[in-house]
Write a protein that holds these residues in place. Sequence first.
Motif, short mmCIF file in Angstrom:
data_model
loop_
_atom_site.label_atom_id
_atom_site.label_comp_id
_atom_site.label_asym_id
_atom_site.label_seq_id
_atom_site.Cartn_x
_atom_site.Cartn_y
_atom_site.Cartn_z
N MET A 155 0.81 -1.21 0.00
CA MET A 155 0.00 0.00 0.00
C MET A 155 0.86 1.28 0.00
O MET A 155 0.56 2.23 -0.73
CB MET A 155 -0.94 0.01 1.21
N ILE A 156 1.94 1.27 0.79
CA ILE A 156 2.78 2.48 0.88
C ILE A 156 3.40 2.80 -0.48
O ILE A 156 3.36 3.94 -0.95
CB ILE A 156 3.90 2.28 1.94
N LEU A 157 3.92 1.76 -1.12
CA LEU A 157 4.56 1.95 -2.42
C LEU A 157 3.54 2.41 -3.47
O LEU A 157 3.79 3.35 -4.24
CB LEU A 157 5.23 0.64 -2.86
N ALA A 158 2.39 1.73 -3.48
CA ALA A 158 1.35 2.08 -4.46
C ALA A 158 0.87 3.52 -4.24
O ALA A 158 0.72 4.28 -5.20
CB ALA A 158 0.19 1.11 -4.36
N LEU A 159 0.66 3.89 -2.98
CA LEU A 159 0.20 5.25 -2.69
C LEU A 159 1.29 6.27 -3.03
O LEU A 159 0.99 7.37 -3.51
CB LEU A 159 -0.20 5.38 -1.22
N GLY A 160 2.55 5.90 -2.79
CA GLY A 160 3.66 6.79 -3.13
C GLY A 160 3.69 7.10 -4.62
O GLY A 160 3.79 8.26 -5.02
N SER A 208 13.75 6.59 -2.48
CA SER A 208 14.74 6.46 -1.41
C SER A 208 14.12 6.63 -0.02
O SER A 208 14.52 5.96 0.92
CB SER A 208 15.86 7.47 -1.61
N SER A 209 13.14 7.54 0.11
CA SER A 209 12.54 7.71 1.44
C SER A 209 11.80 6.44 1.85
O SER A 209 11.82 6.06 3.03
CB SER A 209 11.61 8.93 1.47
N TYR A 210 11.18 5.78 0.87
CA TYR A 210 10.51 4.51 1.18
C TYR A 210 11.54 3.46 1.59
O TYR A 210 11.38 2.77 2.60
CB TYR A 210 9.72 4.03 -0.03
N GLN A 211 12.62 3.36 0.80
CA GLN A 211 13.63 2.33 1.08
C GLN A 211 14.34 2.60 2.41
O GLN A 211 14.56 1.68 3.19
CB GLN A 211 14.66 2.30 -0.06
N ILE A 212 14.69 3.86 2.65
CA ILE A 212 15.42 4.19 3.88
C ILE A 212 14.54 4.00 5.11
O ILE A 212 14.99 3.52 6.15
CB ILE A 212 15.97 5.64 3.81
N THR A 223 11.93 1.96 5.44
CA THR A 223 11.39 0.61 5.68
C THR A 223 12.43 -0.51 5.70
O THR A 223 12.21 -1.52 6.36
CB THR A 223 10.31 0.25 4.62
N LYS A 224 13.53 -0.36 4.94
CA LYS A 224 14.45 -1.50 4.85
C LYS A 224 15.91 -1.07 4.68
O LYS A 224 16.64 -1.65 3.88
CB LYS A 224 14.04 -2.44 3.71
#
Lengths: 140, 140
Positions: A66-71, B24-28, B30-31
Amino acid sequence: MDVYTGVVYPLVLIACAVLAVAGLAALAWPRLHRALTLITPAAFVAAGVQAITVVTLLLSGVDADMILALGYLIASVALLALLGIGRLGTPEAAAGDPDPSRPVLSPLQIARVDAAAASIVAIALAVVSWRIYVILETAA
Amino acid sequence: MNPVARISLIVAYAVLALAALGRSSYQISTKLSEAPVPYLVSGVSALLYLVIAIALWKRWAGVALIGTAVELFGVLVVGTLGYVEPSWWADETVWTGYGSAYGWVPLLLPLAALILLVRERRARAARTAASAAATSGDAR
């Protein structure tokens, strides 16, 4: 899900293709700027329909990231702000801004800026939509 | 610099900044522990794109020139290391494969920006020299 993969996603890609072609054409022939301004709302509609569909799918319990899709969805909407960016260079717009670095563009330059921005946004929007499609397809 | 080229570059950098910042904000967040180096490189590249976009808008020519030079250096180093030492990269960055995941735009964009910025710098230096020569001529 079928509505998204069968109707909405192809619609977005068609809108992106039309926008990219119109942008490149207006870049070569600035007289086509008027046609580009008429086509631009189609990109807004396509991105809007995609946003509504994807949010509905995510809320209906599709097991997607969901986070990725919403992003990506937010990015697809944020990109639209760059369409018609040439309007910021009109003498009227620049007059009200104390920023000395703000450019004042001629109508020809506004047409070219809008055309270049439309081409870039069309490609980026298509890529972002493809990423959303991959995320939802993987989850289905 | 031609305002059309400048604003087109700003739009392109804004799109790249948006894409890289989101990724990058998602990757940083979450993982990061899974692949700290690639995700931090992506984070740095995202900030760099943002700085360059702002520098181009504000006409901070020096900042834009240094930023694009650093960007080009980063793309070439990370792209080359990705092939030479693939074990160092647990995941892809924005600059992996010389930006192949982004249509090689991360490689082509700094080249285009550098050419335009250097050309502008030379033109400004020539104007300054001509102005100085004219002033000294008047004084005599």
